[in-house]
Design an enzyme around this catalytic site. Structure first.
Site, short mmCIF file in Angstrom:
data_model
loop_
_atom_site.label_atom_id
_atom_site.label_comp_id
_atom_site.label_asym_id
_atom_site.label_seq_id
_atom_site.Cartn_x
_atom_site.Cartn_y
_atom_site.Cartn_z
N GLY A 7 -8.46 15.34 27.59
CA GLY A 7 -8.12 16.75 27.32
C GLY A 7 -6.98 16.80 26.33
O GLY A 7 -6.28 15.80 26.11
N ILE B 112 -3.45 17.66 24.29
CA ILE B 112 -2.04 17.46 24.66
C ILE B 112 -1.63 18.64 25.54
O ILE B 112 -1.95 19.79 25.23
CB ILE B 112 -1.15 17.44 23.39
CG1 ILE B 112 -1.58 16.34 22.42
CG2 ILE B 112 0.32 17.28 23.75
CD1 ILE B 112 -0.84 16.35 21.08
N GLU C 95 -5.74 7.73 32.53
CA GLU C 95 -5.41 8.83 31.63
C GLU C 95 -5.80 8.41 30.22
O GLU C 95 -5.25 7.46 29.67
CB GLU C 95 -3.91 9.13 31.71
CG GLU C 95 -3.50 10.34 30.92
CD GLU C 95 -2.04 10.74 31.18
OE1 GLU C 95 -1.39 10.13 32.05
OE2 GLU C 95 -1.56 11.66 30.50
P1 DGT Z 1 -0.80 15.97 29.71
O1 DGT Z 1 -0.47 15.32 31.01
O2 DGT Z 1 -2.21 16.48 29.66
O3 DGT Z 1 0.21 16.99 29.30
O4 DGT Z 1 -0.81 14.78 28.63
P2 DGT Z 1 0.24 14.39 27.55
O5 DGT Z 1 0.41 15.51 26.58
O6 DGT Z 1 1.48 13.84 28.19
O7 DGT Z 1 -0.49 13.14 26.86
P3 DGT Z 1 -1.38 13.11 25.52
O8 DGT Z 1 -2.13 11.82 25.53
O9 DGT Z 1 -2.21 14.31 25.40
O10 DGT Z 1 -0.30 13.08 24.35
C1 DGT Z 1 0.62 12.01 24.16
C2 DGT Z 1 1.38 12.15 22.85
O11 DGT Z 1 0.98 11.12 21.92
C3 DGT Z 1 1.13 13.44 22.12
O12 DGT Z 1 2.31 13.81 21.48
C4 DGT Z 1 0.05 13.07 21.11
C5 DGT Z 1 0.44 11.69 20.71
N1 DGT Z 1 -0.68 10.84 20.17
C6 DGT Z 1 -0.94 10.52 18.88
N2 DGT Z 1 -1.94 9.67 18.75
C7 DGT Z 1 -2.38 9.45 19.97
C8 DGT Z 1 -3.45 8.66 20.45
O13 DGT Z 1 -4.20 7.96 19.78
N3 DGT Z 1 -3.61 8.72 21.74
C9 DGT Z 1 -2.82 9.50 22.53
N4 DGT Z 1 -3.09 9.53 23.79
N5 DGT Z 1 -1.79 10.21 22.12
C10 DGT Z 1 -1.58 10.19 20.84
#
Ligand code: DGT
Length: 230
Positions: free
Chosen positions: A27, A29, A103
């Site tokens: 899902g 960010i 996750e």
């Molecule tokens: P949540 O619990 O749904 O609020 O999840 P978040 O926002 O803690 O985790 P996520 O994976 O949606 O975002 C992690 C951060 O890393 C966000 O600033 C986006 C950045 N990002 C950039 N490139 C990537 C990638 O390849 N994978 C992931 N997961 N994050 C990335």
């Protein structure tokens, strides 16, 4: 008695050798992936693997997430290369339980984040090609188990507000347009299926709901996730 002990140990060993039912939680960010995983902490026999964001923020004292947001042209390749390594580590980590909840995955890194960086020219075509070759190589040579994808579907405006509210320092300059683009990429991957393969069936949950109502929505997935555990 001793042969019974041996028999029970053997059955435990074979139970441990059975592959866990593996679920990716995906899902946008701020869609609540971490909260979703926390909901399942109450159940026994589940391995929860939260995303290694903290590793991205501190690799030998370097904050790769911050470097990537501050100077994407310079750091996107380095960042995505480290994301791939940490995600592969999670995919390969054995789970001593019947269910493994992760996750995100290597797939969202490739089909959402790297795809975005390629389309807006943050990655040079040569950098994109190298990341894509790594992704293909891993896919064809390293077994990545996937039984179910839980897609926490949200509206960009709602997650944008949540991101502002939680105020993770690196994300302060994230514009709404970036969140909208990531939303479209998740939809294209998980709903419109524009990529050849989607690694598992997709369960879509309404993750726009606020915290007071979301538990009921999460419960909708318990049956599909826990059926292997009960
Ligand atoms: P949540 O619990 O749904 O609020 O999840 P978040 O926002 O803690 O985790 P996520 O994976 O949606 O975002 C992690 C951060 O890393 C966000 O600033 C986006 C950045 N990002 C950039 N490139 C990537 C990638 O390849 N994978 C992931 N997961 N994050 C990335």
């Amino acid at each position: 008695l001793s042969h019974l002990t041996v028999a029970s140990n053997i059955s435990k060993m074979s139970a441990n050798n059975v592959k866990p039912f593996t679920v990716f939680v995906e899902g946008n960010i701020g869609s609540g992936k971490t909260t979703f995983l926390e909901h399942f902490r109450q159940f026994e026999d589940i391995t929860l693997l939260t995303e290694p964001v903290e590793m991205w923020r501190d690799l030998k004292g370097c904050n790769l997430l911050e470097l990537m947001y501050k100077d994407p042209e310079k750091w996107a390749m380095t960042f995505q290369s480290y994301v791939s390594l940490t995600m592969l580590d999670m995919h390969r980590r054995p789970a001593p339980t019947p269910v493994k909840l992760m996750e995100r995955s290597l797939f969202s890194a490739r089909y959402c984040f790297v795809e975005h960086m390629m389309r807006n020219n943050t990655l040079h075509p040569a950098q994109f090609a190298v990341l894509d070759e790594w992704f293909r190589f891993i896919q064809h040579n390293i077994p990545i188990d996937a039984d179910l994808i839980v897609y926490l579907k949200t509206s960009p405006s709602i997650v944008y507000q949540r991101i502002k509210k939680r105020a993770r320092s690196e994300e302060q300059c994230v514009p709404l347009s970036y969140i909208e683009e990531l939303h479209r990429l998740h939809e294209d991957w998980l709903i419109n299926r524009i990529h050849a393969e989607c690694p598992a069936p997709v369960l879509v949950l309404d993750a726009d709901l606020d915290l007071s109502q979301i538990t009921d929505e999460y419960k909708r997935s318990e049956h599909q996730i826990l059926r292997k555990a009960v």
